[in-house]
Design a protein around this motif. Structure first.
Motif, PDB file in Angstrom:
ATOM      1  N   UNK A 182      51.393  58.229   2.826  1.00 28.16           N
ATOM      2  CA  UNK A 182      51.269  59.344   1.880  1.00 28.16           C
ATOM      3  C   UNK A 182      52.160  60.518   2.273  1.00 28.16           C
ATOM      4  N   UNK A 183      52.404  60.684   3.557  1.00 30.64           N
ATOM      5  CA  UNK A 183      53.264  61.764   4.025  1.00 30.64           C
ATOM      6  C   UNK A 183      54.740  61.380   4.037  1.00 30.64           C
ATOM      7  N   UNK A 184      55.034  60.199   3.481  1.00 30.55           N
ATOM      8  CA  UNK A 184      56.425  59.772   3.407  1.00 30.55           C
ATOM      9  C   UNK A 184      56.923  59.063   4.645  1.00 30.55           C
ATOM     10  N   UNK A 185      56.023  58.704   5.550  1.00 33.37           N
ATOM     11  CA  UNK A 185      56.379  57.876   6.704  1.00 33.37           C
ATOM     12  C   UNK A 185      56.027  56.438   6.316  1.00 33.37           C
ATOM     13  N   UNK A 186      56.972  55.745   5.731  1.00 21.87           N
ATOM     14  CA  UNK A 186      56.710  54.445   5.103  1.00 21.87           C
ATOM     15  C   UNK A 186      56.492  53.376   6.166  1.00 21.87           C
ATOM     16  N   UNK A 187      55.294  52.838   6.229  1.00 20.74           N
ATOM     17  CA  UNK A 187      54.958  51.837   7.248  1.00 20.74           C
ATOM     18  C   UNK A 187      55.466  50.463   6.835  1.00 20.74           C
ATOM     19  N   UNK A 188      56.091  49.778   7.771  1.00 18.18           N
ATOM     20  CA  UNK A 188      56.610  48.432   7.528  1.00 18.18           C
ATOM     21  C   UNK A 188      56.100  47.424   8.551  1.00 18.18           C
ATOM     22  N   UNK A 189      55.288  47.872   9.505  1.00 18.41           N
ATOM     23  CA  UNK A 189      54.758  46.949  10.504  1.00 18.41           C
ATOM     24  C   UNK A 189      53.668  47.610  11.315  1.00 18.41           C
ATOM     25  N   UNK A 190      52.678  46.826  11.744  1.00 15.96           N
ATOM     26  CA  UNK A 190      51.587  47.393  12.526  1.00 15.96           C
ATOM     27  C   UNK A 190      50.698  46.280  13.058  1.00 15.96           C
ATOM     28  N   UNK A 191      49.879  46.620  14.041  1.00 15.49           N
ATOM     29  CA  UNK A 191      48.773  45.771  14.442  1.00 15.49           C
ATOM     30  C   UNK A 191      47.726  46.650  15.121  1.00 15.49           C
ATOM     31  N   UNK A 192      46.443  46.312  14.970  1.00 16.88           N
ATOM     32  CA  UNK A 192      45.381  47.093  15.606  1.00 16.88           C
ATOM     33  C   UNK A 192      45.207  46.705  17.069  1.00 16.88           C
ATOM     34  N   UNK A 193      44.550  47.564  17.832  1.00 15.60           N
ATOM     35  CA  UNK A 193      44.178  47.233  19.204  1.00 15.60           C
ATOM     36  C   UNK A 193      43.007  46.253  19.189  1.00 15.60           C
ATOM     37  N   UNK A 194      43.050  45.284  20.093  1.00 14.76           N
ATOM     38  CA  UNK A 194      42.009  44.259  20.180  1.00 14.76           C
ATOM     39  C   UNK A 194      41.716  44.007  21.655  1.00 14.76           C
ATOM     40  N   UNK A 195      40.457  43.972  22.026  1.00 13.50           N
ATOM     41  CA  UNK A 195      40.072  43.831  23.429  1.00 13.50           C
ATOM     42  C   UNK A 195      39.128  42.651  23.611  1.00 13.50           C
ATOM     43  N   UNK A 196      39.675  41.488  23.906  1.00 11.05           N
ATOM     44  CA  UNK A 196      38.864  40.323  24.243  1.00 11.05           C
ATOM     45  C   UNK A 196      38.091  39.732  23.084  1.00 11.05           C
ATOM     46  N   UNK A 197      38.760  39.521  21.951  1.00 10.96           N
ATOM     47  CA  UNK A 197      38.140  38.881  20.792  1.00 10.96           C
ATOM     48  C   UNK A 197      38.285  37.363  20.916  1.00 10.96           C
ATOM     49  N   UNK A 198      37.261  36.577  20.574  1.00 11.41           N
ATOM     50  CA  UNK A 198      37.377  35.120  20.664  1.00 11.41           C
ATOM     51  C   UNK A 198      38.597  34.593  19.920  1.00 11.41           C
ATOM     52  N   UNK A 199      39.215  33.589  20.481  1.00 14.82           N
ATOM     53  CA  UNK A 199      40.440  33.049  19.886  1.00 14.82           C
ATOM     54  C   UNK A 199      40.199  32.404  18.532  1.00 14.82           C
ATOM     55  N   UNK A 200      38.949  32.154  18.184  1.00 13.46           N
ATOM     56  CA  UNK A 200      38.633  31.539  16.894  1.00 13.46           C
ATOM     57  C   UNK A 200      38.355  32.580  15.804  1.00 13.46           C
ATOM     58  N   UNK A 201      38.518  33.867  16.122  1.00 10.96           N
ATOM     59  CA  UNK A 201      38.261  34.909  15.131  1.00 10.96           C
ATOM     60  C   UNK A 201      39.138  34.699  13.902  1.00 10.96           C
ATOM     61  N   UNK A 202      38.540  34.847  12.717  1.00 14.87           N
ATOM     62  CA  UNK A 202      39.263  34.561  11.478  1.00 14.87           C
ATOM     63  C   UNK A 202      40.423  35.506  11.217  1.00 14.87           C
ATOM     64  N   UNK A 203      40.368  36.724  11.747  1.00 20.45           N
ATOM     65  CA  UNK A 203      41.390  37.719  11.438  1.00 20.45           C
ATOM     66  C   UNK A 203      42.447  37.819  12.528  1.00 20.45           C
ATOM     67  N   UNK A 204      42.046  37.964  13.772  1.00 22.48           N
ATOM     68  CA  UNK A 204      43.019  38.177  14.845  1.00 22.48           C
ATOM     69  C   UNK A 204      43.108  37.010  15.821  1.00 22.48           C
ATOM     70  N   UNK A 205      42.313  35.961  15.634  1.00 19.63           N
ATOM     71  CA  UNK A 205      42.311  34.849  16.575  1.00 19.63           C
ATOM     72  C   UNK A 205      43.557  33.994  16.499  1.00 19.63           C
ATOM     73  N   UNK A 206      43.881  33.361  17.606  1.00 19.39           N
ATOM     74  CA  UNK A 206      45.007  32.422  17.684  1.00 19.39           C
ATOM     75  C   UNK A 206      44.829  31.596  18.948  1.00 19.39           C
ATOM     76  N   UNK A 207      45.582  30.509  19.045  1.00 18.75           N
ATOM     77  CA  UNK A 207      45.525  29.674  20.239  1.00 18.75           C
ATOM     78  C   UNK A 207      44.358  28.703  20.233  1.00 18.75           C
ATOM     79  N   UNK A 208      44.192  27.945  21.333  1.00 16.78           N
ATOM     80  CA  UNK A 208      43.111  26.962  21.411  1.00 16.78           C
ATOM     81  C   UNK A 208      41.737  27.624  21.439  1.00 16.78           C
TER      82      UNK A 208
END
Length: 602
Positions: free
Chosen positions: A434-460
């Motif tokens: 809104x302030x004209x700083x056009x976002x083109x990339x991002x990711x939230x901080x994550x601290x020890x979420x299971x790898x099977x999480x539907x949103x940020x999970x990955x790997x085995x």
């Protein structure tokens, strides 16, 4: 040797195959790819094909890679060549350069479709379609010696509404113009391919047809590529993938088995050869050929791959895209030191075993994955109609906001809708935009979420994943100075930044050679896998791509038009900024830094 002659001479009792590679964006990636190709020639491919970037954007690297392949390893090369949106004379230049390097085989492609009759686009008027390039090569004495292949689309052309019969007529025209062989776009519906193959033969097309096979590497990359190529996905395939989509090794194993089954069915249907789209990776292709009994005697590598030793998966965050983040795109693992190749996990074969992207390891042969057929960031089916006709900075702000609010599905920087992960930090992205700083990339901080999480999970399964928060946006130079000043005075050592512009200027507080791992995972029986890496080489590569997007978007509009003037001005004046906060325990740390403190930026 001409590819068509090699096909004619091959042992009809055995399957022949070619490997497709693309030129990596970095020098280190290029050097490591050459070494990788050196290992893969031990699999005895009939040829190696090298892709060609949109508008000749990878011309030098493509030609160099083709020449090295032939000179160093004695394997004939098929050089992809696109003809539209190439400057006058560039096709001749490319063909002469290929001839000088001993290349005898060309895969003649249209590339990005011409943009109507826009007189301001500096395209070569001789070439509007792939058939024009085939006809030109075959009727020009200087180039008539080339063996020429063309593309075909069993699932339909992604950029055209033409029905199947119309597509077959286009294909027949290319063959009648002199095409010697056909390579298909990737597909996964084998029944539909065999039906299509029968129709092609019934059309009177008799040249060799070589199916394009891409073993599935990860669920996310599978989603992205099938969307890009408009590939049909059988319901049975999705049914198989859904239960394992969060276990990247199982997805890769499934991809190998699926490719083997497809090839065996095609052999029974009369197919004699396969064109492997490798994504510059070697493990899956090797396993497919081993399963088919075609790998030959490959020392050490085959024995280790048969054992199915898991390699550390790595993903890249390509923020703001659902396909790339639906299940967290995996990318290259840390590049080993020269003497580290003795270990099983750190071997040169599989240290980057999973597809990588914008923030993968810049040393990886797979760094900078591109579309197979030389399309650019602005696909024709993403024409700027739904981005409006921006004439002011407020118009551009509105476009980026509409994307964040899911009112439009894409921007020139994001080819798919906003990812579920980005929704976790939506209010902050909205405030910046809104302030004209056009976002083109991002990711939230994550601290020890299971790898099977539907949103940020990955790997085995059985693992935990971690992320540092980062954000990328486009701002004016004055704002860059404010950001740098705030980092120096209030960052406390927690913030790293890169800021660059189209002129090549770079500001950063990352020490030379510094590498910020902003995503990593801990899994049973494996070393810690660092997956998203932000460092100078990868930032510069992405920065150059980002500003080229502004140029390409501007070219859709006439010279001196308000739209073109605005977009070119943005390209010339704005900076791309990347900020990383290293406190991954506090999910609000980066946003607190930006919006609060002694000198709030917004």
């Amino acid at each position: 040797m001409k590819f068509i002659d090699k096909i004619a001479k091959h042992d009809k009792r055995k399957l022949f195959y070619a490997f497709e590679f693309f030129p990596p964006k970095t020098d280190q990636g290029f050097e490591n790819l050459v070494a990788r190709i050196g290992r893969m020639v031990g699999l005895n491919p009939l040829a190696i094909s090298v892709t060609w970037g949109a508008g000749g954007s990878t011309k030098d690297r493509s030609l160099d890679l083709a020449a090295l392949t032939q000179l160093e390893y004695g394997v004939d090369t098929i050089l992809h060549l696109t003809c539209t949106n190439m400057v006058q004379g560039s096709v001749d230049s490319a063909l002469r350069a290929a001839k000088e390097r001993g290349v005898e085989n060309i895969l003649a492609l249209r590339g990005d479709p011409p943009r109507g009759k826009e007189h301001w686009e500096p395209t070569d008027p001789r070439f509007q379609h792939g058939v024009d390039l085939v006809r030109y090569i075959k009727t020009t004495p200087e180039f008539a010696h080339f063996c020429v292949g063309v593309a075909a689309y069993p699932d339909g052309h992604p950029d055209r509404d033409t029905d199947e019969d119309g597509e077959l007529e286009y294909l027949k025209q290319k063959v009648d113009a002199g095409a010697d062989f056909i390579v298909t776009q990737l597909f996964y519906d084998i029944d539909n391919f065999l039906r299509w193959y029968g129709k092609v033969r019934a059309k009177g097309i008799t040249v060799p047809i070589i199916p394009g096979i891409m073993p599935i590497q990860t669920y996310a990359s599978f989603l992205r590529m099938t969307k890009l190529c408009a590939t049909r996905v059988p319901a049975s395939l999705m049914h198989d993938l859904m239960p394992i989509r969060h276990d990247d090794q199982k997805v890769k194993d499934y991809g190998v088995k699926l490719a083997v089954d497809m090839i065996r069915q095609m052999q029974r249907g009369g197919i004699e050869g396969i064109h492997f789209c490798t994504l510059n990776l070697e493990r899956s292709v090797t396993r497919v050929l081993e399963s088919l009994g075609l790998a030959g005697n490959i020392p050490t590598l085959a024995n280790r791959l048969i054992a199915d030793i898991p390699s550390p998966p790595e993903r890249t965050v390509t923020p703001h895209t659902a396909a790339d983040q639906a299940t967290k795109e995996l990318v290259s693992a840390p590049h080993p030191e020269p003497d580290a190749g003795k270990g099983e996990i750190n071997s040169a074969v599989d240290w980057d075993d999973f597809p990588n992207g914008r923030f993968g390891d810049f040393k990886s042969p797979a760094y900078g994955e591109t579309d197979r057929w030389g399309s650019s960031a602005l696909q024709s089916n993403l024409a700027p109609s739904h981005w409006g006709h921006p004439r002011t900075l407020d118009d551009l702000t509105t476009m980026f906001l509409r994307y964040l609010h899911s009112k439009i599905p894409t921007t020139p920087f994001s080819a798919t809708p906003l990812s579920p992960e980005s929704l976790m930090i939506f209010p902050h992205l909205e405030k910046l935009t809104r302030r004209g700083w056009w976002t083109v990339g991002s990711q939230p901080a994550v601290n020890g979420v299971p790898s099977t999480d539907d949103v940020v999970g990955w790997g085995p399964k059985g693992g935990y994943v971690y992320q540092k928060c980062f954000v990328e946006f486009l701002v004016e130079e004055e704002d860059v100075r404010r950001i740098v000043d705030k980092v120096q005075k209030e960052g406390g050592g927690w913030i790293n930044y890169f800021a660059g512009n189209a002129k090549g200027e770079l500001l950063t507080n990352v020490p030379e050679g510094g590498r910020n791992a902003v995503t990593w995972g801990v899994f049973p029986g494996q070393e810690i896998a660092q997956t998203t890496i932000i460092e100078k080489e990868s930032f510069l590569s992405w920065k150059d791509e980002a500003f080229s997007i502004w140029s390409e978007w501007a070219s859709y509009y006439p010279p001196d038009s308000p739209e073109r003037t605005l977009l070119e001005d943005v390209r010339d004046r704005r900076w791309l900024v990347s900020l990383v906060h290293h406190d991954y325990v506090d999910p609000a740390a980066l946003w607190t830094f930006l919006f609060k403190g002694a000198n709030p930026l917004l």
